[in-house]
Design a protein around this motif. Structure first.
Motif, mmCIF file in Angstrom:
data_model
loop_
_atom_site.group_PDB
_atom_site.id
_atom_site.type_symbol
_atom_site.label_atom_id
_atom_site.label_comp_id
_atom_site.label_asym_id
_atom_site.label_seq_id
_atom_site.Cartn_x
_atom_site.Cartn_y
_atom_site.Cartn_z
ATOM 1 N N PHE A 163 69.956 -25.796 26.291
ATOM 2 C CA PHE A 163 69.304 -25.992 24.835
ATOM 3 C C PHE A 163 68.158 -25.038 24.583
ATOM 4 O O PHE A 163 67.640 -24.924 23.759
ATOM 5 N N PHE A 164 68.173 -24.035 25.536
ATOM 6 C CA PHE A 164 67.231 -22.714 25.189
ATOM 7 C C PHE A 164 67.844 -21.436 25.580
ATOM 8 O O PHE A 164 68.765 -21.333 26.678
ATOM 9 N N THR A 165 67.585 -20.270 25.102
ATOM 10 C CA THR A 165 68.127 -19.049 25.190
ATOM 11 C C THR A 165 67.223 -18.167 25.803
ATOM 12 O O THR A 165 66.076 -18.252 25.700
ATOM 13 N N GLY A 166 67.721 -16.745 26.337
ATOM 14 C CA GLY A 166 66.959 -16.049 26.831
ATOM 15 C C GLY A 166 67.150 -15.569 28.064
ATOM 16 O O GLY A 166 68.074 -16.289 28.745
ATOM 17 N N GLU A 167 66.658 -14.357 28.752
ATOM 18 C CA GLU A 167 67.032 -14.203 30.226
ATOM 19 C C GLU A 167 65.908 -14.534 31.183
ATOM 20 O O GLU A 167 66.354 -14.538 32.421
#
Length: 468
Positions: free
Chosen positions: A54-58
């Motif tokens: 449900f959440f994006t990014g590295e």
């Protein structure tokens, strides 16, 4: 205006009731078990599933913090739920209100199991997830105080804390069911900690995580069947017969019992902080990557350690009820909260990664000892709270008052605790998390010191405003 108190004592509630004691126990225990199961299913997924789906990014820490923020949404819904359900609980009765609370939580949990992920509907996914989590909070906000009233208002005099411990057992039972379900799925589907960092193609992340959410509908139906067969509590029936119900319980409780709301809120504070450090935060710490401040323990392994420790939580709940009846609510909680303060000071000595080790080299025995001590203290402090908070309030505002105190404490002690703990650990280490717990314990000790002993309070008490 001044407060006046009137009491009636038509006999023990247990003596007046025609409802079998076993049915009261089952109704209060089944409801809280279901509600806490739903709550813990989300907590487990918030650590192990939602950051990936449900959440994006590295940045793993940023995604975990975002997931913890949705976890916190429920705690802001809980006081609202306590006001809504408390109003009807004090106006129309405990039974119908408890059915409504159970349905609210159950429907929200089921819908989470059907929710598309970020990769399917974009930003709508975390938004809807947060709304459903908020609805879970509404349901639990009305559930706990109602279930506690079922237990205390049917109880025999002198045994209220032991009777009130039954709904409290719903917390460890729900935890065992939720974490046990996830553990079973991870074993069957061969999903471990490594799977959390390999993308979203694993079957567990595609559909397996949804099963515990969808399965909750079976438990909700069971809970509804039990509660529909229940009668109204004799204490509420007496208040209704005497014409002692109030039209606006929320306004009345703040007029007549605002001091008790403050006392109850801070009496619960340390319990909540400990509760969610030892359930939500400690899982993220245990399975987190060593480079981000975690221990790097295998996901399934850590779930097993938690499940072993939670058995002590369940075992200590009835002990807590016995201690409260034998030595008094205030005295027993002063001792237990002092032990929680000392436990907080021990975090750096027990759970520092340099001492515990990380990954395959981590000392599982050391972690188990830490979890066991924490869960034992949880049972001892939590077990008698369902007697302490209702006893602070008179009959005609008891559902509302105890619910508000319990759920405002959830914002101060639970909503922000996992989030703050993740930040403290990332910046200052695990010892800072322990100091946070000790600080909460100091506040609770102050609240307990200035609160009355309620062991012998009359449950038929009615407080009203009288003219000078």
């Amino acid at each position: 205006m001044s407060s006046t108190v009137s009491t009636v004592d038509p006999g023990s509630p247990a003596e007046q009731s025609r409802v079998p004691r076993s049915r009261v126990i089952l109704a209060s225990l089944a409801g809280t078990t279901i509600e806490f199961y739903d709550f813990y299913v989300y907590a487990t997924a918030a650590v192990a599933v939602f950051p990936a789906l449900f959440f994006t990014g590295e940045n793993d820490t940023a995604k975990l913090l975002a997931s913890m923020a949705t976890f916190a949404a429920a705690f802001f819904g809980r006081p609202i739920g306590s006001v809504i359900f408390g109003h009807y609980g004090d106006r129309i009765g405990r039974k119908a209100t408890l059915i409504g609370a159970l349905l609210t939580m159950g429907i929200a949990t089921f819908l989470i199991g059907l929710l598309p992920t970020f990769y399917q509907i974009g930003i709508w996914a975390p938004l809807i997830l947060t709304i459903l989590r908020f609805c879970q909070g509404l349901g639990l906000g009305g559930e706990w105080s109602g279930a506690s009233l079922l237990a205390t208002e049917y109880a025999e005099e002198g045994k209220r804390a032991r009777a009130a411990m039954w709904p409290q057992l719903g917390a460890p039972f729900g935890f065992i069911l939720a974490n046990g379900f996830f553990l079973l799925l991870t074993v069957v589907m061969q999903f471990g900690t490594a799977g959390l960092h390999l993308g979203t193609g694993h079957p567990f992340l595609v559909w397996g995580w949804r099963i515990p959410f969808l399965a909750s509908v079976v438990m909700v139906l069971l809970g509804l069947w039990v509660r529909i067969k229940l009668e109204e509590t004799p204490v509420f029936q007496r208040a209704e017969q005497q014409g002692e119900k109030v039209k606006a319980p929320v306004a009345e409780v703040f007029k007549t019992s605002w001091v008790q709301i403050i006392q109850g809120t801070f009496i619960m504070l340390a319990t909540y902080v400990l509760f969610y450090l030892m359930t939500a935060w400690v899982l993220s710490y245990g399975i987190g990557k060593p480079e981000t401040g975690g221990l790097g323990i295998e996901y399934r392994t850590f779930l097993i350690l938690q499940l072993l420790a939670v058995l002590l939580f369940a075992a200590m709940v009835p002990v807590s009820g016995w201690l409260a009846d034998r030595y008094g609510r205030r005295s027993s909680q002063l001792v237990i909260t002092s032990l929680i303060l000392l436990f907080g000071l021990s975090f750096a000595l027990i759970m520092n990664p340099d001492l515990v080790g990380t990954g395959a080299d981590a000392s599982l025995l050391r972690v188990l000892v830490f979890l066991t001590v924490g869960m034992t203290l949880m049972g001892l402090t939590f077990g008698s709270m369902s007697a302490i908070l209702p006893e602070l309030f008179p009959t005609n505002v008891r559902y509302t008052g105890s619910g508000i105190a319990y759920n405002v404490a959830s914002i101060l002690g639970a909503a922000i605790t996992p989030y703050i703990a993740v930040l403290l650990n990332a910046r200052f280490g695990v010892g800072a998390v322990g100091l946070y717990l000790s600080f909460a314990a100091v506040i609770t000790l102050i609240a307990l010191w200035f609160s009355p002993e309620t062991r012998h309070v009359n449950m038929y008490t009615v407080r009203t405003k009288a003219a000078k």
